[in-house]
Design an enzyme around this catalytic site. Structure first.
Site, PDB file in Angstrom:
ATOM      1  CE  LYS A  56       5.209   0.770  -8.186  1.00  0.00           C
ATOM      2  NZ  LYS A  56       6.431   1.149  -7.476  1.00  0.00           N
ATOM      3  CE  LYS A  65      -0.532  -2.493  -4.096  1.00  0.00           C
ATOM      4  NZ  LYS A  65       0.041  -1.300  -4.699  1.00  0.00           N
ATOM      5  CB  SER A  71       1.279   0.690  -7.331  1.00  0.00           C
ATOM      6  OG  SER A  71       2.377   1.530  -7.150  1.00  0.00           O
TER       7      SER A  71
HETATM    8  P1  NAD Z   1       0.431   3.704   3.184  1.00  0.00           P
HETATM    9  O1  NAD Z   1      -0.398   2.550   3.623  1.00  0.00           O
HETATM   10  O2  NAD Z   1       1.557   4.173   4.026  1.00  0.00           O
HETATM   11  O3  NAD Z   1      -0.520   4.975   2.916  1.00  0.00           O
HETATM   12  C1  NAD Z   1      -1.767   4.882   2.302  1.00  0.00           C
HETATM   13  C2  NAD Z   1      -2.612   6.061   2.750  1.00  0.00           C
HETATM   14  O4  NAD Z   1      -3.867   5.986   2.065  1.00  0.00           O
HETATM   15  C3  NAD Z   1      -2.936   6.041   4.245  1.00  0.00           C
HETATM   16  O5  NAD Z   1      -2.487   7.237   4.844  1.00  0.00           O
HETATM   17  C4  NAD Z   1      -4.462   5.946   4.302  1.00  0.00           C
HETATM   18  O6  NAD Z   1      -5.056   6.786   5.287  1.00  0.00           O
HETATM   19  C5  NAD Z   1      -4.854   6.463   2.940  1.00  0.00           C
HETATM   20  N1  NAD Z   1      -6.176   5.957   2.557  1.00  0.00           N
HETATM   21  C6  NAD Z   1      -6.581   4.676   2.377  1.00  0.00           C
HETATM   22  N2  NAD Z   1      -7.904   4.637   2.119  1.00  0.00           N
HETATM   23  C7  NAD Z   1      -8.341   5.924   2.128  1.00  0.00           C
HETATM   24  C8  NAD Z   1      -9.609   6.528   1.954  1.00  0.00           C
HETATM   25  N3  NAD Z   1     -10.692   5.796   1.702  1.00  0.00           N
HETATM   26  N4  NAD Z   1      -9.694   7.880   2.069  1.00  0.00           N
HETATM   27  C9  NAD Z   1      -8.599   8.618   2.329  1.00  0.00           C
HETATM   28  N5  NAD Z   1      -7.367   8.101   2.516  1.00  0.00           N
HETATM   29  C10 NAD Z   1      -7.251   6.762   2.424  1.00  0.00           C
HETATM   30  O7  NAD Z   1       0.946   3.322   1.709  1.00  0.00           O
HETATM   31  P2  NAD Z   1       2.225   3.908   0.913  1.00  0.00           P
HETATM   32  O8  NAD Z   1       3.409   3.076   1.256  1.00  0.00           O
HETATM   33  O9  NAD Z   1       2.273   5.372   1.058  1.00  0.00           O
HETATM   34  O10 NAD Z   1       1.814   3.501  -0.578  1.00  0.00           O
HETATM   35  C11 NAD Z   1       0.814   4.214  -1.314  1.00  0.00           C
HETATM   36  C12 NAD Z   1       0.846   3.715  -2.751  1.00  0.00           C
HETATM   37  O11 NAD Z   1       2.147   3.963  -3.309  1.00  0.00           O
HETATM   38  C13 NAD Z   1       0.604   2.206  -2.905  1.00  0.00           C
HETATM   39  O12 NAD Z   1      -0.125   1.953  -4.076  1.00  0.00           O
HETATM   40  C14 NAD Z   1       2.016   1.640  -3.018  1.00  0.00           C
HETATM   41  O13 NAD Z   1       2.029   0.410  -3.723  1.00  0.00           O
HETATM   42  C15 NAD Z   1       2.715   2.752  -3.775  1.00  0.00           C
HETATM   43  N6  NAD Z   1       4.168   2.859  -3.574  1.00  0.00           N
HETATM   44  C16 NAD Z   1       4.707   2.773  -2.318  1.00  0.00           C
HETATM   45  C17 NAD Z   1       6.095   2.873  -2.159  1.00  0.00           C
HETATM   46  C18 NAD Z   1       6.763   2.761  -0.798  1.00  0.00           C
HETATM   47  O14 NAD Z   1       7.990   2.604  -0.753  1.00  0.00           O
HETATM   48  N7  NAD Z   1       6.040   2.836   0.304  1.00  0.00           N
HETATM   49  C19 NAD Z   1       6.923   3.069  -3.278  1.00  0.00           C
HETATM   50  C20 NAD Z   1       6.337   3.207  -4.545  1.00  0.00           C
HETATM   51  C21 NAD Z   1       4.960   3.084  -4.679  1.00  0.00           C
END
Ligand code: NAD
Length: 297
Positions: A175, A243, A100
């Site tokens: 979104k 964010k 997102s």
């Molecule tokens: P999270 O923090 O659990 O996971 C993010 C992952 O990205 C981590 O494993 C990290 O290692 C990886 N990452 C970051 N920088 C990196 C890089 N330079 N190289 C490789 N990997 C890298 O976050 P999440 O909760 O899984 O959310 C991910 C996205 O999905 C976000 O944009 C969030 O807004 C969106 N989202 C999350 C949810 C939820 O319920 N958690 C629901 C819908 C959407």
């Protein structure tokens, strides 16, 4: 294992990326992944995927590259530069960014990728960790019809409601609206919880009957136990919702749309974060209402 399915590279194996990539593995796809935490790479390997040592290694042979990282700066970091996706993916690959992020970042990414012969769609999701595990996510897509059609079999392995919303960036705009609705809904539920508890009614019973009427919502269904048990293990972190409230507030200002209630809830999310609760699930908005209502948190 070798089959006719496209080879997948997955970058970003967090709360969402891990279970989503595992759903692709269960459906028979080959998945090579890269993420920053070793335990998440081990988890992918244990589920039958391949852990890569770098983004370049992960994407080199991939037909489809899926990214699921926190925000625009991370999408730019993994996409651009000599070690990034665009330099190392093969021409003709399809990049599906499911993070997102701001709509403008998606538009810029699609334009830059096109110069390398890489097709892009933005495909952020709603449905939370549970929706990711159960493969019932809503997926809102921006991009070209042909690329949407090519991505659809993969997306159908991850979600249930999958809609092309318009050109590049449109998935992100939808979104952003989703995050506005969810935050305001959680805030209303949190205010109702504090009101009901202070009034001395049976909260469990109250939330059940409320959820059967017009006040019912997916938020109430998914977050009821978080409210009841004060269980704020994420889920969706307040940091990420902060964010997203920034994204929707900014995008709305750009088009002249007023979000008066959204602006207040954005401030409440920011305040919760400033008080050290950024790592908690967004249902922790309850803590902000409790503090405002004079309860010990
Ligand atoms: P999270 O923090 O659990 O996971 C993010 C992952 O990205 C981590 O494993 C990290 O290692 C990886 N990452 C970051 N920088 C990196 C890089 N330079 N190289 C490789 N990997 C890298 O976050 P999440 O909760 O899984 O959310 C991910 C996205 O999905 C976000 O944009 C969030 O807004 C969106 N989202 C999350 C949810 C939820 O319920 N958690 C629901 C819908 C959407």
């Amino acid at each position: 294992m070798s089959n006719n399915l496209p080879k997948i590279a997955w970058i970003g194996l967090g709360i969402m990326g891990s279970p989503m990539s595992e759903n692709l593995l269960k459906a028979g796809y080959e998945v090579t992944g890269f993420t920053l935490e070793q335990d998440k790479l081990d988890r992918l390997a244990a589920a039958g995927g391949t852990a890569a040592g770098s983004i370049a290694d992960a994407v080199r042979d991939a037909d489809v590259i899926i990214t699921m990282v926190p925000a625009s700066p991370q999408v730019e970091a993994i996409s651009y530069g000599p070690a990034g996706i665009l330099e190392n993916a093969k021409a003709g690959a399809l990049l599906i960014d499911m993070s997102s992020i701001t709509p403008q970042t998606s538009v810029d990414l699609a334009r830059n990728a096109k110069e390398k012969g890489i097709r892009v769609i933005d495909a952020p999701v709603s449905g939370g960790e549970a929706g990711a595990i159960e493969a019932v996510l809503s997926i809102m897509v921006g991009g070209e019809q042909a690329d949407f059609d090519a991505a659809l079999p993969v997306l159908e392995t991850l979600g249930k409601t999958i809609v092309l919303c318009g050109p590049h960036g449109s998935g992100q705009t939808v979104k952003a609206a989703n995050q506005l609705i969810v935050a305001v809904n959680i805030q209303a539920c949190a205010e109702a919880v504090v009101f009901l508890e202070k009034s001395g009614v049976d909260l469990n019973a109250a939330l059940d009957v409320l959820n059967g009427g017009l006040a019912g919502s997916t938020v109430l269904t998914r977050k009821k136990d978080n409210f009841l048990n004060r269980d704020f293990k994420p889920g969706f972190r307040i940091d990420l919702h902060h964010k997203d409230m920034g994204i929707v507030t900014d995008a709305a200002r750009n088009v002249g749309a007023a979000l008066p209630v959204g602006a207040v809830v954005a401030q409440l999310v920011a305040s919760l974060r400033a008080q050290g609760d950024g790592g908690l699930d967004h249902s922790a908005l309850l803590r902000a209402v409790e503090r405002l209502s004079g309860s010990q948190v």
